[in-house]
Design an enzyme around this catalytic site. Sequence first.
Site, mmCIF file in Angstrom:
data_model
loop_
_atom_site.group_PDB
_atom_site.id
_atom_site.type_symbol
_atom_site.label_atom_id
_atom_site.label_comp_id
_atom_site.label_asym_id
_atom_site.label_seq_id
_atom_site.Cartn_x
_atom_site.Cartn_y
_atom_site.Cartn_z
ATOM 1 N N SER A 167 0.642 -1.038 0.092
ATOM 2 C CA SER A 167 0.035 0.392 -0.070
ATOM 3 C C SER A 167 1.095 1.188 -0.188
ATOM 4 C CB SER A 167 -0.656 0.320 0.955
ATOM 5 O OG SER A 167 -1.799 0.667 0.760
ATOM 6 N N ASN A 168 0.493 2.470 0.361
ATOM 7 C CA ASN A 168 1.645 3.571 0.169
ATOM 8 C C ASN A 168 0.287 4.768 1.987
ATOM 9 O OD1 ASN A 168 -0.652 4.934 -0.724
ATOM 10 N ND2 ASN A 168 -0.818 4.498 -2.318
#
Length: 420
Positions: free
Chosen positions: A215-216
Amino acid sequence: MRIFGSTGPTLTRKRIVLGVTGSIAAYKAVSLLRALVRDGAIVQVVMTQSAMKFVTPLTFEVLSGHPVSTEVFEAHQEMKHLSLPEQADAIVIAPATANCIAKAALGMGDDLLSTMLLTSQCPLIVAPAMDGGMWTHPSVIEHVGTLRARGAIVLDPEEGPLASGRIGHGRLAEETTILEAIQTALAPRRDWQGQRILVSAGPTQEPIDPVRFISNRSSGKMGYAIAEAAQARGAQVVLVTGPTAVPIPRGVEVVSVDTAEEMTKAMSTRLAWSTAVIMAAAVADFRPMHPVSQKIKKQGRSEQTLHLERTTDILASLSAQRTTQLMVGFAAETNDLIAHAQDKLTAKGLDLIVANDVTTEGAGFGSDQNAATLIDRQGGLTELPLMPKRALADAILNRAHELLQSRQSHQAPTPIAGGR
Ligand SMILES: Cc1cc2nc3c(=O)[nH]c(=O)nc-3n(C[C@H](O)[C@H](O)[C@H](O)COP(=O)(O)O)c2cc1C
């Protein structure tokens, strides 16, 4: 019918803080206070020390029906610099001296009025009054520019005879002008009424196995702020969101997704419905090629290779399918911001791109604030300083709305020659 000098019922029970500063025009604040009270507003007056040399607090106290606040430090009183702006729907400074404008622009807090401005979140309307060429002094021009860039409404003073006997630019704006500015600041803008906006927000999560994902750092706050602002301005909004912890804005239809593929599908199926698309999501560029259905065990492994593949480029794919929609994208960059954003704008066929440098201190992912440069297809650049994400959302919507309007006026049917 509009009664001259009255804002009508829109100020009923609106809580307004009226700041009065040390200008010769301070006496005009008495009449402004009466007009506000007549229009139903609940007005708390805050005076500077200099203002009290011109008009007594008693005048304002009697006419407002509330004690006048003048001090940060007063025995046995609540913290007025916090409580007054917290309860206010708007703060109006009329008249505003060059000194108080400078203090507000610089973020100084050496008296109640200036300290209050540092804690306030509500609209600020400033009506300057000044003599002797102050209004055109470079310092005043700069400070007024700073306040306007932050979203304050600073009214231009009018031209005419001044207290010194000279003719010049510096007379306090007419009472009706100030009242109208207050009304405009308080009346919800409905300029997006009739538009249908598809907004994406948050990160995506690309599974590695049932318990892990790529993810980020996107929090979703920017996209949620845009959805909230657009809804408040009259648009019908669908928010397609990756996993976030941000509360869902009222009146917004939410479609929750996890992966880039799910987001692509959710956006594509709603594209035809929309009149504008704002892609604020931070979509994963790559995902694991072979996510597995059982948790990957560490036993016996000293390293693990993860093969990644490209996800669908949502912006490019929506752009290819679009018909008349206005397309707005985001470019979160760490270097060569403008060049990278301009490349993305062209490559993805966008109308507007919001470029933000995520390494700027106090801005970007997770923060409640952001700074950005808006770049449109014609190469127009609008630099927006660090501001709350909600204010930035409004600024983005302002520019997008201008582009939408000019596009819709160009799409209007050509009148038949000779017709009226
Ligand atoms: C008679 C008189 C009239 C003044 N009128 C103004 C004015 O209209 N605008 C202004 O910026 N300053 C004016 N000043 C100067 C301000 O009162 C002064 O800068 C003061 O420090 C402002 O304090 P405040 O901003 O805290 O109210 C005036 C001063 C005097 C003595």
